[in-house]
Enzyme design. Structure first.
Site, PDB file in Angstrom:
ATOM      1  N   CYS A   1      -0.219   4.374  17.180  1.00 29.95           N
ATOM      2  CA  CYS A   1       0.197   4.187  15.786  1.00 29.95           C
ATOM      3  C   CYS A   1       1.614   4.724  15.593  1.00 29.95           C
ATOM      4  CB  CYS A   1      -0.766   4.909  14.841  1.00 29.95           C
ATOM      5  SG  CYS A   1      -0.295   4.760  13.101  1.00 29.95           S
TER       6      CYS A   1
ATOM      7  N   CYS B   1       2.162   6.733  12.277  1.00 28.87           N
ATOM      8  CA  CYS B   1       1.591   8.083  12.218  1.00 28.87           C
ATOM      9  C   CYS B   1       2.349   9.062  13.103  1.00 28.87           C
ATOM     10  CB  CYS B   1       0.124   8.046  12.656  1.00 28.87           C
ATOM     11  SG  CYS B   1      -0.923   6.978  11.659  1.00 28.87           S
ATOM     12  N   ASP B   2       2.559   8.660  14.358  1.00 27.96           N
ATOM     13  CA  ASP B   2       3.036   9.600  15.360  1.00 27.96           C
ATOM     14  C   ASP B   2       4.533   9.526  15.636  1.00 27.96           C
ATOM     15  OD1 ASP B   2       0.403  10.381  15.605  1.00 27.96           O
ATOM     16  OD2 ASP B   2      -0.015   8.970  17.219  1.00 27.96           O
TER      17      ASP B   2
END
Length: 527
Positions: free
Chosen positions: A349, A352-353
């Site tokens: 992701c 997200c990361d």
């Protein structure tokens, strides 16, 4: 920090506060410390039930706690400027500490309050998150709620971008990640029910017994994504007993940042869309059975008999018909190092990361729309992106490819076959690929690898039970029927082409109508 419109909205929410509380800040002279002071002063000025203290002695600076004056320790704490996706987490924490009742089932509240009551256990949680992560707020909000309801629970939400030295020291390369009493507790999206279930070890046996005692359903749906929700609504509208059993409601949409092609909905995001699916199903009286994983399907012993669904917790459910809508998941590269360094540099992701790799070199594997979009997104955060495509051309839309090629810190590798993801035993340090045109082996030093190579259907548990394609998809006919009588399937888990939300929803409706037709015909007595 808050513009006039947002401040007005927050002030209206804070009118629901019933119990006075304090904002206890531990500040420093950094820009973030000054911004935090400004935000807290602004919040305190919106309600006469909120006071601000700046004499906090928390371990992290800058940070602040939300606590009632009688509490000896801070139970809800933010080592972050909770804006972006986390602003809702801040608002809910303010309201809940201020006595506003949470929207959680009473049974869950009682489970939370019982944690540690018998053995005196203390639960100190730390959640590392990023403000751009759409999965993180669910975890932060769940643990904040638990800290409000149970005096033996404490929680601090830590912005990994704000405390980069700690992130490096603890080798955190994916968010959200939760630590309990200093030990890793879990990674990824978790609901409050999932967290409580993990802590309350006796809950699985109780759930299994309760589920096994339920009467058979007319339509039992496995999977809570768009296909499952649509099937449930269409079935329930026929006036028949319907249930959805799923590990998490919303399916893949929970991992989708923006949805802009669902007709009549101009724009939304995955979690909002999933919540709307759940609400729609509930409006028709569909029974929702959360946090349960299907493990085995047992076909009916006789024509028109009951199909049994066996669950991982030991329980089982029965249905006169079953609709399988278990969807798909991210496809893995399946090379050495991928599993070893999952969440230690291997990520799926970018939204997200990505912020955790700021200023570093990363690779993206995959040249379709997902891969190229990830490359564009990451290029604005990291030092350099190497995008590796197995074929001899990128498969993404031309407008995306043109955008990617215009970025100065992106290198595109075609005919690249990833052979390993390399590391030092603790984290990713590089990637090795084979040039399929020349046969040369090349190594790329980097800190992260984002895998974006499509999806694989969730059908491993069905092998040998019904007919699957060579790709593992459930083979269905024009009405969604599978090779097993009374069992239907819909959405990304099937052979239906074009894996899109709107197609899955239509497919779910079709399968429900097919199941209803089956029920009508199978209920007619033989001549």
């Amino acid at each position: 920090m808050l513009d006039a419109n947002l401040a007005t909205q927050l002030q209206a929410y804070l009118e629901r506060v019933r119990i006075p509380f304090e904002l206890v800040a531990t500040l420093d002279d950094s820009e973030n410390g000054r911004d935090m002071r400004a935000l807290l002063e602004q919040i305190a000025g919106l309600s006469d039930k909120i006071t601000l203290r700046t004499d906090g002695q928390a371990a992290r600076r800058p940070s602040f706690a939300i606590q009632r004056p009688e509490d000896p320790v801070a139970r809800v704490e933010f080592a972050a400027l909770p804006m972006g996706h986390e602003f809702t987490s801040l608002v809910l924490a303010l309201l809940q500490v201020g006595g506003h009742p949470p929207k959680v089932e009473q049974a869950v509240i009682e489970q939370i309050q019982a944690l540690g009551a018998e053995d005196g256990r203390e639960f100190v949680f730390e959640t590392f998150m990023s403000l751009t992560c759409h999965n993180c707020p669910d975890v932060v909000q769940a643990l904040n709620l638990m800290a409000v309801l149970n005096p033996r629970v404490r929680h601090v939400a830590v912005d990994g971008g704000l405390f980069r030295e700690e992130v490096e020291r603890r080798q955190i390369l994916a968010v959200p990640i939760v630590f309990l009493n200093g030990e890793e507790f879990g990674q990824g999206r978790m609901t409050v029910e999932e967290i409580v279930k993990k802590l309350d070890t006796g809950s699985a046996a109780r759930d299994a017994a309760q589920l096994s005692a339920r009467a058979p359903y007319d339509v039992l749906i496995v999977g809570g994504g768009p296909a499952g929700a649509a099937a449930a609504v269409y079935a329930a509208r026929k006036g028949i007993r319907t249930a959805i059993v799923a590990e998490r409601f919303g399916g893949q949409t929970m991992d989708t940042l923006a949805i802009e092609n669902y007709i009549s909905v101009l724009e939304t995001d995955g979690p909002k869309f999933a919540a709307a699916l759940e609400k729609h199903a509930q409006a028709y009286g569909v029974e929702l059975i959360h946090l349960q994983r299907a493990e085995r399907l047992v076909p009916a012993a006789t024509p028109g008999g009951l199909v049994e669904l066996q669950l991982a917790n030991g329980g089982s459910l029965k249905g006169r018909s079953v609709i399988l809508s278990t969807g798909a998941r991210w496809r893995e590269v399946d090379v050495p190092g991928e599993q070893q360094y999952r969440n230690k540099g291997v990520a799926y992701c970018p939204h997200c990361d990505g912020p955790l790799f700021k200023g570093k070199r990363v690779a993206v594997i995959g040249g379709g729309n997902s891969g190229v979009e990830a490359g564009i997104d990451l290029a604005g955060l990291v030092e350099h992106v190497t995008l590796i495509e197995f074929g001899d051309a990128l498969r993404a839309d031309k407008v995306l490819v043109d955008k990617l090629k215009s970025l100065p810190n992106v290198e595109i590798v075609l005919n690249g076959q990833t052979t390993s993801i390399d590391g030092d035993g603790q984290k990713v340090t590089g990637l090795t690929y084979k040039d399929r045109a020349s046969g040369a082996i090349r190594q790329v030093p980097l800190a992260g690898v984002f895998v974006q190579i499509g999806l694989v259907p969730n059908t491993e548990w069905l092998k040998g039970t019904l007919e699957l394609s060579r790709h593992g998809e459930i083979i269905v006919d024009a009405k969604g029927a599978t090779s097993v009588p009374g069992v239907f399937a819909a959405g990304d888990v099937t052979t239906v082409p074009y894996k899109q939300i709107i197609i899955a929803a239509g497919d779910g409706a079709k399968a429900a109508l097919g199941a209803f037709d089956h029920l009508m015909r199978s209920s007619v007595p033989a001549a």
